[in-house]
Design a protein around this motif. Structure first.
Motif, PDB file in Angstrom:
ATOM      1  N   GLU A 161     -30.783  66.199  -1.532  1.00 37.42           N
ATOM      2  CA  GLU A 161     -31.141  65.830  -0.163  1.00 37.42           C
ATOM      3  C   GLU A 161     -29.956  66.030   0.781  1.00 37.42           C
ATOM      4  OE1 GLU A 161     -32.712  61.873  -0.796  1.00 37.42           O
ATOM      5  OE2 GLU A 161     -34.770  62.634  -0.854  1.00 37.42           O
ATOM      6  N   SER A 214     -29.457  69.758   1.283  1.00 35.46           N
ATOM      7  CA  SER A 214     -30.446  70.353   2.185  1.00 35.46           C
ATOM      8  C   SER A 214     -30.127  70.054   3.649  1.00 35.46           C
ATOM      9  CB  SER A 214     -31.862  69.890   1.837  1.00 35.46           C
ATOM     10  OG  SER A 214     -32.070  68.548   2.203  1.00 35.46           O
ATOM     11  N   PRO A 251     -29.084  73.833   5.660  1.00 40.72           N
ATOM     12  CA  PRO A 251     -30.533  73.856   5.860  1.00 40.72           C
ATOM     13  C   PRO A 251     -31.221  75.143   5.388  1.00 40.72           C
ATOM     14  CG  PRO A 251     -29.365  73.468   7.941  1.00 40.72           C
ATOM     15  CD  PRO A 251     -28.338  73.644   6.891  1.00 40.72           C
ATOM     16  N   THR A 262     -32.435  77.640   0.196  1.00 40.61           N
ATOM     17  CA  THR A 262     -33.795  77.552  -0.332  1.00 40.61           C
ATOM     18  C   THR A 262     -33.826  76.995  -1.753  1.00 40.61           C
ATOM     19  OG1 THR A 262     -33.734  79.874  -1.001  1.00 40.61           O
ATOM     20  CG2 THR A 262     -34.703  79.383   1.159  1.00 40.61           C
ATOM     21  N   HIS A 312     -34.079  73.276  -1.315  1.00 38.37           N
ATOM     22  CA  HIS A 312     -35.417  72.908  -0.846  1.00 38.37           C
ATOM     23  C   HIS A 312     -36.448  73.066  -1.962  1.00 38.37           C
ATOM     24  CE1 HIS A 312     -34.157  72.239   3.229  1.00 38.37           C
ATOM     25  NE2 HIS A 312     -33.691  73.470   3.352  1.00 38.37           N
ATOM     26  N   ASP A 313     -36.294  74.104  -2.779  1.00 41.71           N
ATOM     27  CA  ASP A 313     -37.234  74.327  -3.874  1.00 41.71           C
ATOM     28  C   ASP A 313     -37.136  73.203  -4.904  1.00 41.71           C
ATOM     29  OD1 ASP A 313     -39.239  76.069  -5.162  1.00 41.71           O
ATOM     30  OD2 ASP A 313     -37.709  76.264  -6.724  1.00 41.71           O
ATOM     31  N   ALA A 337     -38.760  70.210  -3.402  1.00 43.88           N
ATOM     32  CA  ALA A 337     -40.221  70.357  -3.354  1.00 43.88           C
ATOM     33  C   ALA A 337     -40.830  70.051  -4.724  1.00 43.88           C
ATOM     34  CB  ALA A 337     -40.600  71.763  -2.902  1.00 43.88           C
ATOM     35  N   ARG A 343     -43.097  69.519   3.237  1.00 47.39           N
ATOM     36  CA  ARG A 343     -42.018  69.680   4.227  1.00 47.39           C
ATOM     37  C   ARG A 343     -40.937  70.637   3.696  1.00 47.39           C
ATOM     38  NH1 ARG A 343     -41.577  64.764   5.117  1.00 47.39           N
ATOM     39  NH2 ARG A 343     -40.034  64.242   3.545  1.00 47.39           N
ATOM     40  N   GLN A 344     -40.552  70.459   2.439  1.00 50.10           N
ATOM     41  CA  GLN A 344     -39.533  71.341   1.852  1.00 50.10           C
ATOM     42  C   GLN A 344     -40.047  72.781   1.734  1.00 50.10           C
ATOM     43  OE1 GLN A 344     -36.393  70.329   1.368  1.00 50.10           O
ATOM     44  NE2 GLN A 344     -37.081  68.371   2.181  1.00 50.10           N
ATOM     45  N   LEU A 390     -39.938  74.581   5.017  1.00 50.38           N
ATOM     46  CA  LEU A 390     -38.579  75.036   5.349  1.00 50.38           C
ATOM     47  C   LEU A 390     -38.243  76.327   4.602  1.00 50.38           C
ATOM     48  CD1 LEU A 390     -36.778  71.569   5.314  1.00 50.38           C
ATOM     49  CD2 LEU A 390     -37.181  73.020   7.316  1.00 50.38           C
ATOM     50  N   ILE A 391     -38.662  76.401   3.351  1.00 52.66           N
ATOM     51  CA  ILE A 391     -38.441  77.629   2.567  1.00 52.66           C
ATOM     52  C   ILE A 391     -39.207  78.776   3.206  1.00 52.66           C
ATOM     53  CG2 ILE A 391     -38.879  78.760   0.347  1.00 52.66           C
ATOM     54  CD1 ILE A 391     -38.505  75.976  -0.971  1.00 52.66           C
TER      55      ILE A 391
END
Length: 195
Positions: free
Chosen positions: A119, A122, A126, A129, A132-133, A136, A150-151, A154-155
């Motif tokens: 977190e 990320s 930002p 990926t 974020h993956d 997610a 949400r994640q 972003l990807i």
């Protein structure tokens, strides 16, 4: 061996007499490491890092957390604490790098500790990926559909900007599977399929 033990005892006595606890703890850590006592070295470094953090001695805290992270690479907490301080100092690239290295070395860390680190990563990076993956997948596993979606969004934004339609389609399909069936998402999925 005897000289090290006497030095450690002298440092302990110096602490009781009011010597700087951060400095003496770091010295005790070096002596313990030189004697091969990694456990004691780690305890002393963690004490120095926490005290320096509490006393707003950021540079010393960063150095102590970095040393602890090198000494016990399987622990993720020191890398995360160091990254927090680096980010507070405006050194976000270094903070993100510290987290990536810590995450790579501490694969067996508890999921909660990894979650907090990813977190933070990320937020620091930002466009990462990979972070974020991971988030997610973890949110989906915890049945946090909104967090996972949400994640993934972003990807998808990053993939759309880079023009990587093949992986974009996969990401958008993952969002649909999670229940994100809004018309904009379906339009984007259709457009990515056509390209």
């Amino acid at each position: 061996r005897g000289d090290r033990q006497r030095a450690i005892e002298a440092l302990g006595e110096a602490q009781t007499l009011g010597a700087d606890m951060v400095v003496t703890a770091r010295m005790m850590a070096r002596l313990a490491a030189a004697a091969g006592d990694t456990t004691q070295a780690a305890l002393q470094l963690e004490q120095a890092a926490r005290l320096a953090t509490e006393r707003n001695r950021r540079d010393e805290a960063i150095e102590a957390w970095q040393a602890l992270s090198q000494l016990v690479p399987e622990r993720l907490e020191p890398a995360r604490a160091c990254a927090d301080l680096l980010a507070a100092a405006g050194r976000t690239d270094e903070a993100a790098s510290t987290l990536r290295e810590g995450l790579a070395r501490a694969k067996g860390a508890p999921e909660e500790v990894q979650l907090a680190a990813y977190e933070l990563l990320s937020r620091l990076a930002p466009n990462d990926t990979t972070a974020h993956d991971w988030l997610a997948k973890t949110y989906a596993k915890r049945r946090d559909r909104d967090g996972a979606t949400r994640q993934l969004r972003l990807i998808a934004e990053a993939q759309e900007k880079s023009g990587d339609d093949v992986v974009l389609v996969e990401t958008l399909e993952r969002i649909v599977v999670l229940g994100g069936e809004d018309s904009d998402l379906l339009r984007r999925l259709g457009a990515a399929h056509e390209r």
